[in-house]
Design a protein around this motif. Structure first.
Motif, PDB file in Angstrom:
ATOM      1  N   VAL A 539       0.823  -1.210   0.000  1.00  0.00           N
ATOM      2  CA  VAL A 539       0.000   0.000   0.000  1.00  0.00           C
ATOM      3  C   VAL A 539       0.853   1.255   0.000  1.00  0.00           C
ATOM      4  CG1 VAL A 539      -1.889  -1.177   1.162  1.00  0.00           C
ATOM      5  CG2 VAL A 539      -0.180   0.018   2.531  1.00  0.00           C
ATOM      6  N   GLU A 540       2.160   1.150   0.276  1.00  0.00           N
ATOM      7  CA  GLU A 540       3.041   2.304   0.142  1.00  0.00           C
ATOM      8  C   GLU A 540       3.282   2.672  -1.318  1.00  0.00           C
ATOM      9  OE1 GLU A 540       6.673   1.629   2.199  1.00  0.00           O
ATOM     10  OE2 GLU A 540       5.867   2.239   4.135  1.00  0.00           O
ATOM     11  N   GLY A 541       2.872   1.814  -2.239  1.00  0.00           N
ATOM     12  CA  GLY A 541       2.994   2.120  -3.647  1.00  0.00           C
ATOM     13  C   GLY A 541       4.228   1.579  -4.318  1.00  0.00           C
ATOM     14  N   HIS A 542       4.949   0.649  -3.668  1.00  0.00           N
ATOM     15  CA  HIS A 542       6.158   0.102  -4.273  1.00  0.00           C
ATOM     16  C   HIS A 542       5.802  -0.913  -5.358  1.00  0.00           C
ATOM     17  CE1 HIS A 542       8.546   2.012  -1.200  1.00  0.00           C
ATOM     18  NE2 HIS A 542       7.858   1.428  -0.241  1.00  0.00           N
ATOM     19  N   PRO A 543       6.672  -1.059  -6.363  1.00  0.00           N
ATOM     20  CA  PRO A 543       6.471  -2.127  -7.353  1.00  0.00           C
ATOM     21  C   PRO A 543       6.670  -3.495  -6.719  1.00  0.00           C
ATOM     22  CG  PRO A 543       8.567  -1.004  -7.719  1.00  0.00           C
ATOM     23  CD  PRO A 543       7.830  -0.209  -6.672  1.00  0.00           C
ATOM     24  N   ASP A 748       8.610  20.131  -1.349  1.00  0.00           N
ATOM     25  CA  ASP A 748       9.582  20.372  -2.414  1.00  0.00           C
ATOM     26  C   ASP A 748       9.488  19.242  -3.425  1.00  0.00           C
ATOM     27  OD1 ASP A 748      10.572  22.679  -1.147  1.00  0.00           O
ATOM     28  OD2 ASP A 748      11.868  21.452   0.154  1.00  0.00           O
ATOM     29  N   GLY A 749      10.128  19.446  -4.574  1.00  0.00           N
ATOM     30  CA  GLY A 749      10.147  18.389  -5.553  1.00  0.00           C
ATOM     31  C   GLY A 749       8.965  18.434  -6.497  1.00  0.00           C
ATOM     32  N   SER A 769       6.355  14.781  -3.069  1.00  0.00           N
ATOM     33  CA  SER A 769       7.465  13.989  -2.544  1.00  0.00           C
ATOM     34  C   SER A 769       7.553  13.993  -1.036  1.00  0.00           C
ATOM     35  CB  SER A 769       8.790  14.513  -3.117  1.00  0.00           C
ATOM     36  OG  SER A 769       8.967  15.883  -2.792  1.00  0.00           O
ATOM     37  N   SER A 770       6.620  14.622  -0.336  1.00  0.00           N
ATOM     38  CA  SER A 770       6.659  14.658   1.130  1.00  0.00           C
ATOM     39  C   SER A 770       5.757  13.568   1.706  1.00  0.00           C
ATOM     40  CB  SER A 770       6.188  16.018   1.642  1.00  0.00           C
ATOM     41  OG  SER A 770       6.046  15.998   3.064  1.00  0.00           O
ATOM     42  N   PRO A 771       6.253  12.797   2.681  1.00  0.00           N
ATOM     43  CA  PRO A 771       5.400  11.757   3.271  1.00  0.00           C
ATOM     44  C   PRO A 771       4.410  12.292   4.305  1.00  0.00           C
ATOM     45  CG  PRO A 771       7.572  11.698   4.282  1.00  0.00           C
ATOM     46  CD  PRO A 771       7.637  12.745   3.205  1.00  0.00           C
ATOM     47  N   LEU A 803      -2.633   8.730   0.562  1.00  0.00           N
ATOM     48  CA  LEU A 803      -2.012   7.422   0.340  1.00  0.00           C
ATOM     49  C   LEU A 803      -0.507   7.604   0.234  1.00  0.00           C
ATOM     50  CD1 LEU A 803      -4.298   5.855  -2.418  1.00  0.00           C
ATOM     51  CD2 LEU A 803      -4.099   5.074  -0.053  1.00  0.00           C
ATOM     52  N   PRO A 804       0.288   6.697   0.827  1.00  0.00           N
ATOM     53  CA  PRO A 804       1.740   6.753   0.596  1.00  0.00           C
ATOM     54  C   PRO A 804       2.066   6.287  -0.819  1.00  0.00           C
ATOM     55  CG  PRO A 804       1.178   4.825   1.919  1.00  0.00           C
ATOM     56  CD  PRO A 804      -0.088   5.605   1.748  1.00  0.00           C
ATOM     57  N   VAL A 805       2.958   7.001  -1.479  1.00  0.00           N
ATOM     58  CA  VAL A 805       3.340   6.670  -2.853  1.00  0.00           C
ATOM     59  C   VAL A 805       4.851   6.827  -2.978  1.00  0.00           C
ATOM     60  CG1 VAL A 805       3.089   7.223  -5.293  1.00  0.00           C
ATOM     61  CG2 VAL A 805       1.119   7.412  -3.766  1.00  0.00           C
ATOM     62  N   SER A 806       5.584   5.688  -2.939  1.00  0.00           N
ATOM     63  CA  SER A 806       7.024   5.662  -3.232  1.00  0.00           C
ATOM     64  C   SER A 806       7.789   6.757  -2.504  1.00  0.00           C
ATOM     65  CB  SER A 806       7.261   5.774  -4.737  1.00  0.00           C
ATOM     66  OG  SER A 806       6.656   4.691  -5.402  1.00  0.00           O
ATOM     67  N   GLY A 807       7.662   6.802  -1.206  1.00  0.00           N
ATOM     68  CA  GLY A 807       8.397   7.774  -0.410  1.00  0.00           C
ATOM     69  C   GLY A 807       7.679   9.084  -0.217  1.00  0.00           C
TER      70      GLY A 807
END
Length: 819
Positions: A539-543, A748-749, A769-771, A803-807
């Motif tokens: 669910v963090e969005g990792h492959p 940022d980002g 890009s912020s968690p 939702l968390p997405v890749s960091g």
């Protein structure tokens, strides 16, 4: 002077001579199993093998069975204990052709089924053992180029040493035992016996087939439970065991024999053995004694696992020898007598107060209704009424109107239960019978206390396992999923099989099935940890490969003695594509809409928890509408007499013949036809495709002064192209402005805006890009200059969240159009 290579084997210049010298030291006068294991260990030292194993023909000539193994557990590399002689495994091919067989990651042909189970970068070499029926030596290495010429020469030397005279090609074919000695292999039941023992059993050496069952068939049936407690590995503990039993003789009374034995535990891949002697004791005892009854009861209680088992063992040991009319076993829970076994079980045979308190399958009587019984339990001593219990309270008097015995079952100073024995007529209790009752009560009390602890632990672990598995599977857009879990039929221990279905954003779903090594509370607990970890990483969005890699590093860092296997499939419901990652587990089985089945070639990595930096490659799967995906654990497809490749083939055939429209009956049929001795987890998913495909558009938000205006303009243009009424667009633009502004100001980002329209609901998602998730303010004063954005989004949305997405994170809002 030779050094040591990176694989741990000696350099080629000195490797072969040193191997020859080492093999000469291992003499043929050593005990068979010890000599074989030492020979296999030389393959680890001089050939650099990760493991070495010997396979020999067994009792079934169609199979090659593992005789012994050394090194890393062979099952970690997909190597099995049994292979069909007619199959295409390296072991079978080398044995049939009498030629070496090599199987490695670059092997282009042959052994397709076996290569599917072989981890990447691992190689196997199978060498036939010289001689007729000598078997096959199998060695494995993690070196990418396999075994070199010098290493193969060392393996050939070891195969020749195994075949020399005196070498144990079959563990039960030794000799040279003393006349009164025996040696029993606990895994196969093959036994070697001296000539004197054969005489005591009335057998000729030419007639004996070497099976323990042949000897057990000649013993007194009443003595079989005590004998089985010794000759079955699951009932035997370390230390000396001494036992007396009777052997049947035609035309004469049974002969009493005394067995004295000791268990010699086996090592990795080596079976345990029971060794000892058998002597004739007929001249030292009478035909029947109460000592024999106690002995049989002790053996039966040693094998009893649950409270119900203990109760039945005591009933079987006492009722018929004592000629009792009825017998009851009950435990004490608070102030109630909870009966576990009644013999006979008919309710009308028992007192009225027991029938009125009949609550479940067994009665539940209050102790306060029987003050004499309560007093006997407080004293903890057996009480006997030979002439009947007429003066007792009816609940006791009706149990034994002719005679009654009350045996408190005590252990460690505490009464755990009670045994009531009743006779309809008067019964005289002699000294031997009183001693029998007292001894039986002591043994049963200890066994009952142990069984209660076992039942409590089993119930606790069972509850834990039930809580750790999904209570129900989620409803999926465009797919139907069913799952089944069955514990092992081999005992009450619990295993670590699990399954999971994890809904992910953008109509993706993760399908997971796995198996933790072992059958105990630790395996069940680790199963829950692995399931939670995989779900969290997903669910963090990792492959998929990152999800499995993270779980692997987590398990390695836990420093557990257990490892786990799993398959992880990420299924895209919109496109009908999937990515599969396999960690030492069985690949999925696909049933296509036309009824054909396929076991895809899914490249695999090692089990979780073995290597910290292991690679877990992803393999693509292409699904059509109506495709059925089957994920299972090895308990469904592997057994003692079924090779895993044969089991996978059977599963594919059964899926081909099944009706995919009814997944529940299909799953039940698959489990019903399995010959299982292990836990089984099964997950079936039918991909139907989404009836209504969502519309999607994305926009990369640049960090420029006009960023919010550009995002609003992109949103307005997209919604008008989709035909969204202008009355709904204003609300959407307000949500877009707040989410994009919040991302630009507080992070940022890169920032990305995603729009998704499906069935009258618009999803607005902004990823950054912020968690850190946006905080909802509890209150906002009238002069505050910020903090209202989250409140506005909440007011305009049917649902919203993060939702968390890749960091980083994704803040999303769903807006119902046309309100």
């Amino acid at each position: 002077m030779g050094g040591v290579s990176s694989e741990g084997a000696l350099e080629g210049s000195t490797r072969t001579p040193r191997a020859e010298d080492a093999l000469k030291v291992i003499g043929s006068d050593e005990e068979a199993a010890d000599r074989l294991h030492r020979l296999l260990e030389q393959a680890l030292v001089f050939a650099g093998a990760a493991f070495a194993a010997l396979y020999t023909p067994g009792e079934d000539p169609r199979l090659l069975r593992l005789a012994d193994a050394a090194g890393v557990p062979h099952r970690m590399y997909g190597v099995r204990d049994v292979y069909p002689l007619s199959g295409d495994s390296p072991v079978a091919v080398a044995h049939r052709t009498r030629r070496p067989v090599r199987l490695g990651p670059d092997e282009p042909a042959g052994q397709a089924a076996s290569r599917r189970m072989l981890p990447g970068g691992f190689s196997l070499t199978a060498l036939p053992v010289p001689g007729d029926g000598g078997g096959c030596l199998l060695a494995g290495t993690g070196h990418p180029d396999g075994f070199g010429a010098d290493a193969r020469a060392c393996l050939e030397l070891i195969a020749e040493a195994v075949a020399r005279p005196g070498a144990p090609v079959r563990a039960a074919e030794g000799g040279g035992l003393p006349p009164d000695a025996f040696r029993l292999a606990m895994d196969t039941g093959r036994v070697e016996v001296g000539d004197r023992i054969l005489d005591l059993f009335g057998l000729d050496a030419t007639e004996f087939d070497g099976k323990i069952e042949t000897l057990l068939a000649l013993t007194e049936p009443e003595d079989l439970p005590s004998l089985m407690s010794v000759v079955e590995a699951g009932h035997l503990s370390g230390g000396e065991r001494e036992l007396e039993f009777r052997v049947l003789r035609p035309g004469g009374p049974p002969r009493w024999l005394r067995l004295c034995g000791r268990l010699r535990p086996g090592g990795e891949g080596r079976p345990a053995r029971l060794v000892g002697t058998v002597a004739d004791t007929s001249t030292f005892r009478s035909d029947v004694t109460d000592v024999a009854r106690i002995q049989r009861l002790a053996a039966a209680l040693a094998a009893a696992g649950t409270v119900r088992d203990v109760s039945r063992a005591l009933v079987a040991a006492l009722r018929r020898p004592l000629g009792a009319t009825r017998i009851a076993l009950a435990g004490l829970e608070n102030d109630r007598l909870v009966v576990t076994v009644l013999d006979p079980p008919a309710p009308e045979v028992w007192p009225e107060v027991w029938r009125t308190e009949w609550r479940t399958e067994w009665p539940d009587a209050p102790v306060r209704a029987m003050p004499t019984l309560a007093a006997a339990l407080r004293e903890g001593r057996a009480r006997i009424w030979p002439a009947g219990g007429g003066a007792l309270e009816p609940p006791l008097a009706d149990v034994g109107p002719g005679a009654l015995a009350v045996l408190p079952l005590s252990a460690r100073g505490r009464v755990a239960g009670v045994c009531l024995i009743g006779w309809d007529g008067p019964h005289d209790f002699g000294p031997d019978e009183r001693a029998l009752l007292t001894a039986s009560a002591g043994l049963a009390g200890q066994a009952l206390t142990r069984a209660r602890a076992f039942d409590a632990e089993h119930e606790l672990v069972g509850m834990l396992q039930r809580q750790l598995l999904p209570r129900r599977l989620p409803e999926l857009p465009g797919a139907v999923a069913v799952a089944r879990y069955l514990p092992s039929t081999a005992g009450l221990e619990l295993g670590g099989d699990w399954y999971d279905v994890i809904p992910l954003p953008d109509h993706h779903v993760a399908l997971v099935i796995g198996d933790v090594q072992g059958h105990n509370a630790g395996a069940a607990t680790l199963m829950g940890q692995m399931r939670t970890a995989l779900r969290a990483y997903a669910v963090e969005g990792h492959p998929p490969d990152v999800v499995v890699s993270h779980a692997n590093r987590l398990l390695v860092g836990m420093e557990s003695d257990l490892f786990a296997t799993c398959v992880y499939v990420d299924l895209d419901m919109e496109e009908g594509t999937a990515w599969c990652v396999r960690a030492g587990h069985l690949p999925p089985v696909l049933r296509h809409p036309d009824g054909t089945t396929q076991i895809p070639e899914v490249e695999g990595g090692p089990p979780l928890g073995v290597v910290a930096q292991a690679a877990f490659p992803m393999s693509p799967l292409r699904l059509r509408r109506g495709t059925l995906i089957a994920l299972t654990t090895d308990g469904l497809v592997e057994s003692a007499d079924t090779d895993i490749d044969e089991g996978m083939g059977r599963l594919a055939r059964e899926l081909a013949a099944a009706d995919p429209a009814r997944l529940g009956p299909v799953a039940d049929a698959l489990l019903g036809s399995a010959r299982r001795s292990d836990d089984v987890a099964l997950l079936l998913v039918r991909y139907d495709g989404m009836a209504l495909r969502p519309r999607r558009e994305s926009w990369t938000v640049w960090r420029v002064p006009e960023a919010v205006r550009h995002a609003r303009r992109f949103t307005r243009r997209t919604l008008r192209a989709w035909g969204v009424p202008d009355g709904d667009i204003d609300a959407v633009l307000l949500v877009v402005s707040e989410l994009v502004t919040n991302a630009l100001v507080h992070t940022d980002g890169p920032v990305r805006l995603d729009l998704t329209l499906l069935d009258g609901r618009l999803r607005v998602a902004v990823a950054d890009s912020s968690p850190r998730s946006p905080a909802r303010p509890t209150s906002v004063s009238w002069e505050a200059t910020g903090g209202r954005g989250v409140l506005l989004v909440e007011a305009m949305s049917a649902l919203w969240g993060t939702l968390p997405v890749s960091g980083g994170k994704q803040v999303w809002s769903e807006i119902a159009l046309g309100r």
